[in-house]
Write an enzyme that holds these catalytic residues in place. Structure first.
Site, mmCIF file in Angstrom:
data_model
loop_
_atom_site.group_PDB
_atom_site.id
_atom_site.type_symbol
_atom_site.label_atom_id
_atom_site.label_comp_id
_atom_site.label_asym_id
_atom_site.label_seq_id
_atom_site.Cartn_x
_atom_site.Cartn_y
_atom_site.Cartn_z
ATOM 1 N N ASP A 18 -4.987 -2.313 -7.901
ATOM 2 C CA ASP A 18 -4.608 -3.027 -6.678
ATOM 3 C C ASP A 18 -5.175 -4.444 -6.749
ATOM 4 O O ASP A 18 -6.183 -4.679 -7.419
ATOM 5 C CB ASP A 18 -5.206 -2.275 -5.482
ATOM 6 C CG ASP A 18 -4.606 -2.759 -4.182
ATOM 7 O OD1 ASP A 18 -3.603 -3.496 -4.213
ATOM 8 O OD2 ASP A 18 -5.145 -2.389 -3.119
ATOM 9 N N GLU A 19 -4.585 -5.395 -6.053
ATOM 10 C CA GLU A 19 -5.092 -6.770 -5.990
ATOM 11 C C GLU A 19 -5.338 -7.344 -7.377
ATOM 12 O O GLU A 19 -6.401 -7.915 -7.643
ATOM 13 C CB GLU A 19 -6.396 -6.832 -5.175
ATOM 14 C CG GLU A 19 -6.335 -6.173 -3.825
ATOM 15 C CD GLU A 19 -5.693 -7.044 -2.755
ATOM 16 O OE1 GLU A 19 -5.065 -8.063 -3.099
ATOM 17 O OE2 GLU A 19 -5.805 -6.681 -1.574
ATOM 18 N N ARG A 41 -1.402 -12.777 8.212
ATOM 19 C CA ARG A 41 -1.992 -11.618 8.904
ATOM 20 C C ARG A 41 -1.326 -11.411 10.252
ATOM 21 O O ARG A 41 -1.412 -10.337 10.840
ATOM 22 C CB ARG A 41 -3.498 -11.802 9.162
ATOM 23 C CG ARG A 41 -4.413 -11.952 7.962
ATOM 24 C CD ARG A 41 -4.219 -10.898 6.941
ATOM 25 N NE ARG A 41 -3.314 -11.379 5.899
ATOM 26 C CZ ARG A 41 -2.714 -10.606 5.021
ATOM 27 N NH1 ARG A 41 -2.902 -9.315 5.045
ATOM 28 N NH2 ARG A 41 -1.892 -11.105 4.107
ATOM 29 N N THR A 81 0.825 -1.203 0.000
ATOM 30 C CA THR A 81 0.000 0.000 0.000
ATOM 31 C C THR A 81 0.860 1.253 0.000
ATOM 32 O O THR A 81 0.547 2.242 -0.676
ATOM 33 C CB THR A 81 -0.925 0.006 1.231
ATOM 34 O OG1 THR A 81 -1.558 -1.251 1.319
ATOM 35 C CG2 THR A 81 -1.967 1.083 1.099
#
Length: 740
Positions: free
Chosen positions: A222-223, A600, A35
DNA sequence: TCATTACTCCTTTTT
DNA sequence: GGAGTAATGA
């Protein structure tokens, strides 16, 4: 002197920011500062005056990602962010294009966006008209067909002759094209249309394409690993001229195959955009070495990868990944909340803790436990605000006022609150509307002056229609908040909840008040309604310390100090349906999902599984997930398991082998029953109906076999004829059903 | 017309 | 153990 947004970047990150011209693929592993690169890159383009903010197309997948990017770029470039008109999700950008060019797509610019419920209603209507057997072809089947086609960029006319082998293909094509006609009549578009229709327009209209190709001088995605075919085609079309397209993605985090996402988009980037530069971000700034090692060893079991090896920036090995086996799902929830209690006792902020589940039905277990232990929690992506019944009702009223010909909304509110306009009346109105080929609203206006309806329904309908008309008159005379309040009063909708004295009627009224509060953030009803359908969730600025409970899918892009991943069981995770439907492809996607979950975690990771779990209300034995044994042993700290059946301690890997011998479809209860071993069962796991008085011919209900009739009784052993055949079962598992 | 009851079939993940 | 539906009764 280089601008300060470049100063904190590593070599690869900086290269990705500076390489502005020509196609670029940034392969960014989890936790590698993706990001930051994206926002710095945008800031760089604007700062270096390569383009105005309004000439940059920046697409994300979720509204959350779009908001975050907006804030973070804003922090760098200040008020120039206001000019970024084309930053948003694929769907919101599609909607924007479609509103501008609605006429060319046979819609009006104030078209409404349908949600899944509305879509299903339309499909049900269509099925009825086409005389299709709803039992053999459920509406959901057609819906997923249609969505598949739309994801591939195929309008009805393109689909007619392709894929003839699928069962029910011809019917699906028929349903698809009728469905599409119906949407157009309703002046509505579904989510798929928001991408498909703009694509169609751009393909068929050169001057339009030219226009947008010159507007978008830089494109940023993005993604990228989650793009489906329509999205890919749109991007390709729009960026064709200047080729300044930068895509960020991670093939190891591709988890939306079921939504049509095609990993090949990222695998083929170099072929699709010749001269593409590829930059890999492989330095992970997030997790300890043990966690990263666990993630790496797991994902290395996948075959289809671009090849990318994350290395840790953090020197600390950290704690090992904990694996824990529990007797039941209830125990598992208890274990997690006990661990969270120790986190609380360390004075940690719970916002850094997350429980990640594969499917949302798993959440209930944890919510129940958290409430008992008074652990504060929030559900992310759970039941959405705008999906609540009362909110949908209010919105239906508003949409009906804006667009009275919207039959779906008309049907929703005509008898809410009760006006004595039930199924019979509605069917009559529907028939008449079909006969005259017009909307329910229009036909109602005619019908109230004829004697087609009985006296009572007629007067009721008359007053309903005149209410709607009176609201419509006021649209431009009073502000939208006043109008909404008026509608809720006049219609008796608020009164309906006020009169209902159930525990949650109060919270429903609260929700409606909150909705009215939100109205003030918008200029008009139309603007508000557009927001509602595109942004299903409400941004909550709740910063108090709470555990985050969410699905793995909605965890993507987030990070936490403590991560719990319960339900590591075959069938749950990897999900059985995924395996059944997609075989190895499905398995690899599940594995990527596990990889997303593990990455995560920053410091502590707990994987757990329950040996017994209720599935559809029945206890079922489960096997530890294969993913557990795929994680390198050196990263794990495992607790030995006491098995109530073998009465031995074992590890989950050993258990897997044992399991195969006796897990032959019997439930845990049946096994325990068979060996007379009830001692280790917890009492509340079983419901004993000791007192029931069973006699032959009695109707009974059994949680596993369903309904049946008693044939014979031998003390507590009862012979019952079920639909599936005769069985002898214990009386304690039977419930009495009233005989006629 | 509406409320209650008996029963069937479930369930992945989201814009 | 829950949601949706068809049948049944008030």
């Amino acid at each position: 002197m280089s601008p300060n947004y470049l100063s904190d970047l590593n070599e690869q990150q900086r290269a990705a920011v500076m390489h502005t011209e020509g196609p670029l693929l940034i392969l960014a592993g989890a936790g590698t500062g993706k990001t930051r690169v994206l926002t710095s890159r945008l800031a760089h383009i604007i700062d270096q005056k390569k383009a105005f903010p309004s000439n940059i197309l920046a697409v994300t997948f979720t509204n959350k990602a779009a908001r975050e990017m907006q804030v973070r770029i804003g922090n760098i470039i200040g008020s120039a962010i206001e000019g970024m008109n084309w930053l948003g999700t694929f769907h919101s950008i599609g909607a924007k294009l479609l509103r501008i060019h609605a006429e060319e797509a046979n819609l009006k610019s104030d078209f409404t966006i349908l949600d899944t419920d509305d879509q299903l209603k339309v499909i049900k209507e269509v099925i009825k008209i086409l005389n299709i057997d709803e039992k053999r072809f459920p509406p959901r089947y057609f819906l997923s067909q249609i969505e598949n086609w739309k994801n591939k960029g195929l309008p009805p006319e393109k689909v007619a002759n392709s894929e003839p082998d699928i069962i029910g293909h011809e019917k699906s094509v028929e349903v698809y094209s009728s469905y599409q006609k119906r949407l157009s009549r309703l002046n509505s578009a579904d989510f798929g249309d928001l991408l498909l229709l703009p694509l169609k327009l751009l393909k068929e209209n050169d001057s339009l394409l030219n226009k947008y190709q010159s507007i978008f001088s830089y494109t940023l995605v993005d993604e990228y690993q989650d793009t489906n075919s329509v999205q890919y085609l749109l991007l390709k079309l729009l960026s064709q001229r200047n080729l300044n397209i930068a895509c960020v993605g991670d093939d190891d985090q591709s988890i939306y195959g079921w939504r049509g996402a095609d990993v090949n988009n990222i695998l083929n980037f170099e072929k699709d955009f010749s001269g593409a530069k590829i930059i890999r971000l492989e330095k992970n700034y997030r997790s300890t070495k043990n966690i990263l090692g666990a993630a790496r060893s797991l994902i290395s079991n996948n075959k289809d990868r671009l090849g990318k090896e994350l290395s840790s920036y953090i020197e600390d090995d950290g704690d090992k990944v904990k694996i824990k086996s529990l007797y039941s799902a209830e125990d598992e929830a208890r274990f997690v909340s006990d661990e969270i209690d120790t986190i609380i006792s360390k004075n940690e902020n719970l916002n850094n803790t997350a429980v990640l589940v594969r499917a949302s039905f798993q959440m209930r277990e944890f919510e129940d436990r958290f409430i008992i232990n008074s652990i504060p929690y929030r559900v992310i992506g759970g039941p959405r605000f705008y999906e609540r019944q009362e909110i949908r009702d209010v919105i239906a009223y508003l949409q009906l006022v804006v667009n009275p010909n919207h039959d779906l909304k008309f049907e929703r509110v005509i008898n809410t609150p009760r006006r004595g306009l039930g199924d019979t009346t509605l069917r009559k109105i529907n028939d008449a509307a079909r006969r005259d080929n017009t909307s329910l609203y229009d036909i109602s206006k005619k019908i109230i002056d004829t004697d087609e309806l009985g006296a009572n329904p007629r007067t009721q309908l008359k007053s309903f229609i005149s209410m709607v008309d009176s609201w419509r008159e006021k649209i431009n005379k009073v502000d939208h908040i006043t109008l909404t309040e008026l509608i809720l009063e006049d219609s008796g909708y608020i009164a309906m909840w006020e009169n209902e004295k159930t525990p949650n009627s109060e919270s429903r009224i609260e929700n409606i008040k909150e909705l009215i509060g939100q109205l003030s953030e918008f200029q008009s009803l139309a603007e508000f309604l557009d927001h509602v359908s595109l942004v299903m969730d409400v941004e909550n600025d709740d910063n108090t310390s709470k555990v985050n409970l969410m699905t793995l899918h909605s965890a993507k892009g987030l990070e936490f100090d403590y991560v719990f991943m319960p339900g590591m069981e075959e069938g749950v995770f990897p999900n059985q349906r995924s395996l059944d439907e997609k075989g190895n492809t499905g398995l690899e996607e599940e594995r990527r999902l596990a990889h997303v979950g593990i990455t995560r975690a920053k410091k502590y990771l707990f994987l757990s599984y329950a040996q017994n779990r209720r599935v559809y209300g029945n206890y079922t034995q489960s096997i530890a997930s294969r993913f557990l044994s795929e994680i390198g042993f050196e990263f794990i700290e495992e607790e030995l398991i006491y098995d109530t059946y073998t009465q031995q301690y074992s590890s989950f890997s050993g258990k897997n082998n044992n399991q195969k011998n006796y897990a032959n479809g019997r439930t845990a209860l049946e096994r325990l029953q068979a060996i007379g071993h009830f001692d280790n069962l917890e009492y509340d796991d079983l419901t004993f109906n000791q007192d029931i008085n069973i006699s032959p011919n009695q109707r009974v209900f059994h949680t596993k076999f369903g309904y049946g009739t008693v044939i014979d009784c031998d003390n507590d052993r009862i012979e019952v004829e079920f639909k599936t055949g005769k069985k002898i079962v214990l009386a304690s598992y039977l419930e009495l059903v009233n005989n006629d």
